[in-house]
Each structure stands twice: as structure tokens, then as C-alpha cells.
Design a protein around this motif. Structure first.
Motif, PDB file in Angstrom:
ATOM      1  N   ILE A   3      38.378  54.105  40.711  1.00 56.82           N
ATOM      2  CA  ILE A   3      38.770  52.958  41.536  1.00 56.82           C
ATOM      3  C   ILE A   3      37.986  51.698  41.165  1.00 56.82           C
ATOM      4  CG2 ILE A   3      38.766  52.079  43.905  1.00 56.82           C
ATOM      5  CD1 ILE A   3      39.497  54.892  44.829  1.00 56.82           C
ATOM      6  N   ALA A  15      48.295  43.248  36.168  1.00 55.04           N
ATOM      7  CA  ALA A  15      49.402  43.746  36.983  1.00 55.04           C
ATOM      8  C   ALA A  15      49.447  45.274  36.961  1.00 55.04           C
ATOM      9  CB  ALA A  15      50.726  43.163  36.488  1.00 55.04           C
ATOM     10  N   GLN A  18      46.882  46.573  39.391  1.00 56.31           N
ATOM     11  CA  GLN A  18      47.366  46.333  40.753  1.00 56.31           C
ATOM     12  C   GLN A  18      48.456  47.350  41.122  1.00 56.31           C
ATOM     13  OE1 GLN A  18      48.636  42.234  40.684  1.00 56.31           O
ATOM     14  NE2 GLN A  18      46.548  41.441  40.855  1.00 56.31           N
ATOM     15  N   LYS A  19      49.341  47.640  40.189  1.00 56.32           N
ATOM     16  CA  LYS A  19      50.422  48.585  40.462  1.00 56.32           C
ATOM     17  C   LYS A  19      49.875  50.000  40.667  1.00 56.32           C
ATOM     18  CE  LYS A  19      55.019  50.014  38.938  1.00 56.32           C
ATOM     19  NZ  LYS A  19      54.831  51.445  39.171  1.00 56.32           N
ATOM     20  N   PHE A  22      48.415  50.142  44.082  1.00 56.97           N
ATOM     21  CA  PHE A  22      49.514  50.129  45.054  1.00 56.97           C
ATOM     22  C   PHE A  22      50.168  51.503  45.155  1.00 56.97           C
ATOM     23  CE2 PHE A  22      52.844  48.361  47.601  1.00 56.97           C
ATOM     24  CZ  PHE A  22      54.015  48.974  47.210  1.00 56.97           C
ATOM     25  N   ASP A  23      50.465  52.089  44.013  1.00 55.74           N
ATOM     26  CA  ASP A  23      51.125  53.395  44.012  1.00 55.74           C
ATOM     27  C   ASP A  23      50.237  54.466  44.639  1.00 55.74           C
ATOM     28  OD1 ASP A  23      52.773  52.887  40.782  1.00 55.74           O
ATOM     29  OD2 ASP A  23      53.363  52.367  42.843  1.00 55.74           O
ATOM     30  N   ASP A  27      51.520  54.927  50.316  1.00 51.72           N
ATOM     31  CA  ASP A  27      52.046  55.897  51.274  1.00 51.72           C
ATOM     32  C   ASP A  27      51.130  56.034  52.480  1.00 51.72           C
ATOM     33  OD1 ASP A  27      53.223  57.986  48.526  1.00 51.72           O
ATOM     34  OD2 ASP A  27      54.207  56.349  49.616  1.00 51.72           O
ATOM     35  N   LYS A  28      49.851  56.140  52.224  1.00 51.39           N
ATOM     36  CA  LYS A  28      48.909  56.297  53.351  1.00 51.39           C
ATOM     37  C   LYS A  28      48.858  55.038  54.205  1.00 51.39           C
ATOM     38  CE  LYS A  28      45.987  59.664  51.074  1.00 51.39           C
ATOM     39  NZ  LYS A  28      44.697  59.966  50.444  1.00 51.39           N
ATOM     40  N   LEU A  48      53.342  45.718  52.819  1.00 50.76           N
ATOM     41  CA  LEU A  48      53.435  44.797  51.686  1.00 50.76           C
ATOM     42  C   LEU A  48      52.617  43.526  51.936  1.00 50.76           C
ATOM     43  CD1 LEU A  48      57.231  45.122  50.791  1.00 50.76           C
ATOM     44  CD2 LEU A  48      55.292  46.051  49.514  1.00 50.76           C
ATOM     45  N   ASP A  49      52.690  43.023  53.178  1.00 52.02           N
ATOM     46  CA  ASP A  49      51.879  41.844  53.526  1.00 52.02           C
ATOM     47  C   ASP A  49      50.391  42.151  53.377  1.00 52.02           C
ATOM     48  OD1 ASP A  49      54.031  40.734  56.274  1.00 52.02           O
ATOM     49  OD2 ASP A  49      54.141  40.431  54.105  1.00 52.02           O
ATOM     50  N   PHE A  51      48.979  44.429  51.425  1.00 49.80           N
ATOM     51  CA  PHE A  51      48.592  44.522  50.011  1.00 49.80           C
ATOM     52  C   PHE A  51      48.536  43.146  49.360  1.00 49.80           C
ATOM     53  CE2 PHE A  51      47.664  48.560  48.272  1.00 49.80           C
ATOM     54  CZ  PHE A  51      48.289  49.513  49.038  1.00 49.80           C
ATOM     55  N   TYR A  52      49.446  42.249  49.765  1.00 50.48           N
ATOM     56  CA  TYR A  52      49.441  40.886  49.220  1.00 50.48           C
ATOM     57  C   TYR A  52      48.105  40.197  49.532  1.00 50.48           C
ATOM     58  CZ  TYR A  52      50.641  35.956  48.695  1.00 50.48           C
ATOM     59  OH  TYR A  52      50.639  34.630  48.333  1.00 50.48           O
ATOM     60  N   PHE A  55      45.161  41.843  47.535  1.00 54.16           N
ATOM     61  CA  PHE A  55      45.013  41.404  46.145  1.00 54.16           C
ATOM     62  C   PHE A  55      44.591  39.943  46.057  1.00 54.16           C
ATOM     63  CE2 PHE A  55      45.907  45.183  44.114  1.00 54.16           C
ATOM     64  CZ  PHE A  55      47.103  45.757  44.493  1.00 54.16           C
ATOM     65  N   LYS A  56      45.030  39.116  47.017  1.00 53.27           N
ATOM     66  CA  LYS A  56      44.640  37.708  47.009  1.00 53.27           C
ATOM     67  C   LYS A  56      43.148  37.546  47.278  1.00 53.27           C
ATOM     68  CE  LYS A  56      48.211  35.175  46.063  1.00 53.27           C
ATOM     69  NZ  LYS A  56      48.187  34.249  44.922  1.00 53.27           N
TER      70      LYS A  56
ATOM     71  N   LEU B  19      47.499  61.667  55.987  1.00 54.43           N
ATOM     72  CA  LEU B  19      48.949  61.791  56.157  1.00 54.43           C
ATOM     73  C   LEU B  19      49.653  60.684  55.383  1.00 54.43           C
ATOM     74  CD1 LEU B  19      51.102  63.452  57.720  1.00 54.43           C
ATOM     75  CD2 LEU B  19      50.972  61.704  59.478  1.00 54.43           C
ATOM     76  N   ASP B  20      50.514  61.049  54.423  1.00 50.49           N
ATOM     77  CA  ASP B  20      51.231  60.034  53.659  1.00 50.49           C
ATOM     78  C   ASP B  20      52.742  60.079  53.899  1.00 50.49           C
ATOM     79  OD1 ASP B  20      50.853  61.856  50.485  1.00 50.49           O
ATOM     80  OD2 ASP B  20      51.769  62.411  52.408  1.00 50.49           O
ATOM     81  N   LYS B  30      58.705  53.446  46.164  1.00 48.21           N
ATOM     82  CA  LYS B  30      57.650  52.439  46.006  1.00 48.21           C
ATOM     83  C   LYS B  30      57.996  51.367  44.995  1.00 48.21           C
ATOM     84  CE  LYS B  30      54.637  56.013  46.112  1.00 48.21           C
ATOM     85  NZ  LYS B  30      53.472  56.791  45.698  1.00 48.21           N
ATOM     86  N   TRP B  34      56.993  47.469  45.171  1.00 50.92           N
ATOM     87  CA  TRP B  34      56.100  46.864  44.188  1.00 50.92           C
ATOM     88  C   TRP B  34      56.728  45.608  43.591  1.00 50.92           C
ATOM     89  CZ3 TRP B  34      51.733  45.538  42.463  1.00 50.92           C
ATOM     90  CH2 TRP B  34      51.582  45.041  41.161  1.00 50.92           C
ATOM     91  N   LEU B  37      56.279  42.808  45.985  1.00 50.53           N
ATOM     92  CA  LEU B  37      54.871  42.411  46.035  1.00 50.53           C
ATOM     93  C   LEU B  37      54.491  41.635  44.779  1.00 50.53           C
ATOM     94  CD1 LEU B  37      52.112  42.610  47.452  1.00 50.53           C
ATOM     95  CD2 LEU B  37      51.760  44.782  46.268  1.00 50.53           C
ATOM     96  N   ARG B  40      55.817  38.107  44.806  1.00 46.17           N
ATOM     97  CA  ARG B  40      55.028  37.262  45.706  1.00 46.17           C
ATOM     98  C   ARG B  40      53.697  36.867  45.088  1.00 46.17           C
ATOM     99  NH1 ARG B  40      54.450  39.464  51.745  1.00 46.17           N
ATOM    100  NH2 ARG B  40      53.128  37.641  51.892  1.00 46.17           N
TER     101      ARG B  40
END
Lengths: 184, 233
Positions: A3, A15, A18-19, A22-23, A27-28, A48-49, A51-52, A55-56, B19-20, B30, B34, B37, B40
Motif C-alpha cells: 500500500i 492512474a 489510483q485504480k 480503488f479496486d 467494495d468495503k 465515489l465522492d 474516493f475523489y 485522491f485529491k 464485509l464487502d 467497479k 472507476w 471517478l 472527475r
């Protein structure tokens, strides 16, 4: 790839890094958001907000271990959910009446599966659910919750006790249902 | 496991964090998330707010600037009018006048006789300043005619072919109370002294409403005012 390396590359604007992050955590994080907002579509948007913003603001983050990183990411998601809830829910009108005397046997929750606990929490009303999530799961104090939601400390305590009472009732109902199924 | 308390992996809180997805539910895709995201993150920073500030600033400038400009224009016009009347030397002897002087109206017909008017705009009021001249004496007709305004001499260039029409602006004039014995003196010096028409004045007596007319006798050398009384009833 661990990480810390992913975070370094993501800070530089990679990118791919970042992906990958994200992946790995999407889910969690969406389940964390669903514990607060219940509706899956809203939870996805909020994820999504989150994560945005994550990353910012990644440049200001100092990596201090995987647990600290996970806690920071989860806190970002929870803040997004609370902002969403504050717009739609008037937390200030929650009552301060004392709940019935029925304590939640938290040890009983250990006997349940994660999805059963999740379903029980999601069934709670929005006020009970929010304060139970913040106090019982995230470990925030009543003073912190009151400041965060703009409510009185007494309101936070009463809402939590009502949430625990309701959860206990659900646990008992689950137990009875389990016992009935077992006899059948 | 990313737990704050690794030893409590069986704790219901930690299991909840792990829990996912819910059993029986479809795992959300996903890739579409992605893409949203990523788009954005690639967007340029929002400049809408900056545009609003710029628009508000422009409106403020207009609101403040337009009145300020109109005030400045008025001041500039005043300054221009003053600049036209430049003090300067004159080789012509003139009769300086002080304050506001009203002269007799234009009567001469010779070319050289012109009356000159000059406008002097002051902040308080607009007044026409006339150069005081004597009747039948030619006005010095050169390119520049000095005009005195408020004890300063100004030169004004005029075209000798032009005829300046003089109109008297009645300056606020107090009626002077004169004794009846002084009336003849005033009449002698008045414009009507040389004319054929005789001035007539009406006076009212205190006792009755009938007005009497008296006529100044022109030919008499004795300064006697003859009063013609109305016919008595």
C-alpha cells in the motif's frame, strides 16, 4: 505491491496506482456507506465522492501503516455520508426521551454473522442507525457525535440507548426464529 | 487484516469492516465506477465560482463608475468654460467694472459699435457680465475685447461682422424707495430722457381706488411734476 508504494505513485498522479487502490477498497467502502445511507445507489455515489476527495487530498496524507491508511479512508467515506444525511435529515429534532430498560448484549452479536448484523443495523431508523454506527462501531464519544451532528449530548445518548434496545429486540426475535427453525 | 486491534479479529466490529458484499446480492461492477471517478479526477478545476466573482466585481464597477464619470464630465465642462476666458494683457484701454454690471441695451448702428457679452459660469449662478459702455461711444473693435469679470480682465476674440444681441438678464433688483422730489433726477438720466415719448406713471392715492396719472413735462426746465387728476364725480 504494497500500500505504501501504491500511495507514493498515486500521489504522483499515477492512474494505474489510483485504480489499484480503488479496486482493492471500493467494495468495503461501499458497505460502510450502506450502513449509513441504506440506499445502494446513494451509497455508490457517496463512495465515489469519498474516493475523489481521498485522491485529491492524498498529497497531505502521511503513510503511517496500513491500519492508519484504512482508518483515514473510512473516515473520509463516513464524512461524505454524514454530509449527505445532514442535508436530508433533521438530526436536531430527535427526541431525548429515555429508552426502556433493555441493554444490548453485545456478546450476542459475536454469535451472528457480519451480514446479519449489517441487516439489523440497516433496519434501524436513520437517527438510531447513525449514532449507533458512530458510537458503537467507530468509537466516537457522545460529545464528538453531538458536535458532528449539531445535536445535544443528551440526544446522542438517548438515541443510542433506543438503538441498542431495538437491536436487542431484533436479536431476541432472531433467537426465537432460530429456535423455531431448529425445532422444525 | 486491516484492524486497529488485530487480536480481536473475531469481534463483530471487525467482521463488519471486512464485509464487502451481502450474500445473495450481485457484486457491483467497479469499472463503470472507476471511469466516472477517473473522469472527475482529470477535469479542470471549477472556475464557475471565479466567474461569478468576476461578474459581481464588474457590476460593482459599473454601479460606482457611471455616476463618478458623469460627475467628472460636469466638472470638466465647468473647467473648459473657465479656460476659455483667459486672463491676459490688453493694449486697449477699458473700463473695468466690478461685480455685475448691467449696461444699456444695444442702440448704436455703426459697425464699430458692438456690445460684447461674455458668459461667466460660476459655481453659484450663471450671470451675464456686460462691459459697461457709454452710449454713442464706439466700442473698441479689435480682435480682442477685454471683459472684466469680478475685477479681472479677460480677452475675448470676436468677429466684427457679427452682431451680438444683448439681452438683459434681470438681476435681482431691489426696488429703491425714492422721495418724490428725486423723481425728476431719475427721469433725466433715464433712457426716456431723449425719446419723444413721455413717461407716464400711475400712482394711487390712499383714500380712493382711483388712480391718478401724472406726466412728466419734458420741456419745462423747472423740475416740476405735473399731476393730472382724474375727473371728480
Amino acid at each position: 505491491m504494497n500500500i505504501s508504494e501504491l500511495i507514493k505513485e498515486a500521489k504522483q498522479g499515477s492512474a494505474a496506482a489510483q485504480k489499484y487502490l480503488f479496486d482493492h477498497f471500493a467494495d468495503k467502502m461501499i458497505m460502510v456507506c450502506r450502513r449509513y445511507v441504506k440506499n445502494p445507489e446513494d451509497a455508490e455515489e457517496l463512495m465515489l465522492d469519498g474516493f475523489y476527495k481521498f485522491f485529491k487530498n492524498l498529497r497531505s496524507f502521511n503513510y503511517q501503516g496500513d491500519a492508519a491508511f484504512y482508518a483515514w479512508l473510512k473516515k473520509t467515506m463516513i464524512n461524505e455520508c454524514l454530509m449527505f444525511l445532514r442535508k436530508r435529515t433533521m438530526f436536531t429534532i430527535m427526541s431525548e426521551t429515555v429508552a426502556e430498560e433493555l441493554t444490548l448484549q453485545e456478546e450476542a452479536l459475536n454469535n451472528l454473522s457480519a451480514d446479519e448484523i449489517f441487516k439489523m443495523i440497516v433496519r434501524l431508523p436513520v437517527g438510531y442507525r447513525t449514532i449507533f454506527n458512530l458510537h458503537a462501531i467507530e468509537g466516537m464519544s457522545h460529545a464528538e457525535i453531538a458536535a458532528l451532528l449539531g445535536i445535544a449530548e443528551g440526544t446522542s445518548k438517548s438515541q443510542l440507548s433506543k438503538a441498542k434496545t431495538l437491536l436487542q429486540k431484533m436479536l431476541l426475535q432472531n433467537k426465537n426464529d432460530y429456535a423455531i427453525r431448529k425445532t422444525q | 487484516m486491516l484492524y486497529e486491534k488485530p487480536n480481536e479479529s473475531l469481534h463483530w466490529k471487525n467482521r463488519l469492516d471486512d464485509l464487502d458484499h451481502l450474500p445473495g446480492e450481485q457484486i457491483p461492477e467497479k469499472n463503470s465506477g472507476w471511469k466516472k471517478l477517473h473522469n472527475r479526477l482529470q477535469e479542470k478545476p471549477r472556475i464557475k465560482i471565479i466567474r461569478w466573482y468576476l461578474t459581481a466585481a464588474a457590476c460593482l464597477l459599473l454601479i460606482v463608475g457611471i455616476p463618478w464619470l458623469t460627475i467628472n464630465e460636469k466638472d470638466n465642462n465647468l473647467a473648459k468654460n473657465r479656460a476659455q476666458l483667459k486672463p491676459g494683457n490688453s493694449s486697449i484701454t477699458t473700463i473695468p467694472s466690478t461685480g455685475n454690471t448691467i449696461i444699456s441695451p444695444l442702440q448704436t448702428q455703426t459697425e464699430n459699435k458692438l456690445s460684447v457679452t461674455a458668459k461667466a459660469k460660476t459655481k453659484q449662478q450663471y450671470q451675464r457680465v456686460y462691459k459697461s459702455i457709454e452710449i454713442d461711444k464706439p466700442v473698441v473693435n479689435k480682435s480682442k475685447v477685454p471683459i472684466s469679470i469680478n475685477s479681472e480682465l479677460y480677452n475675448i476674440s470676436i468677429n466684427p461682422d457679427t452682431i451680438a444681441f444683448v439681452t438683459a438678464v434681470p438681476v435681482k433688483k431691489k426696488l429703491r424707495v425714492v422721495h418724490i422730489n428725486e423723481l425728476n433726477k431719475l427721469v433725466e438720466h433715464s433712457q426716456f430722457a431723449r425719446s419723444n415719448t413721455l413717461p407716464a406713471f400711475r400712482i394711487k392715492s390712499l383714500n380712493d381706488d382711483a388712480s391718478s396719472v401724472f406726466v412728466v413735462s419734458r420741456n419745462s426746465s423747472d423740475n416740476i411734476i405735473k399731476i393730472k387728476l382724474p375727473p371728480s364725480n
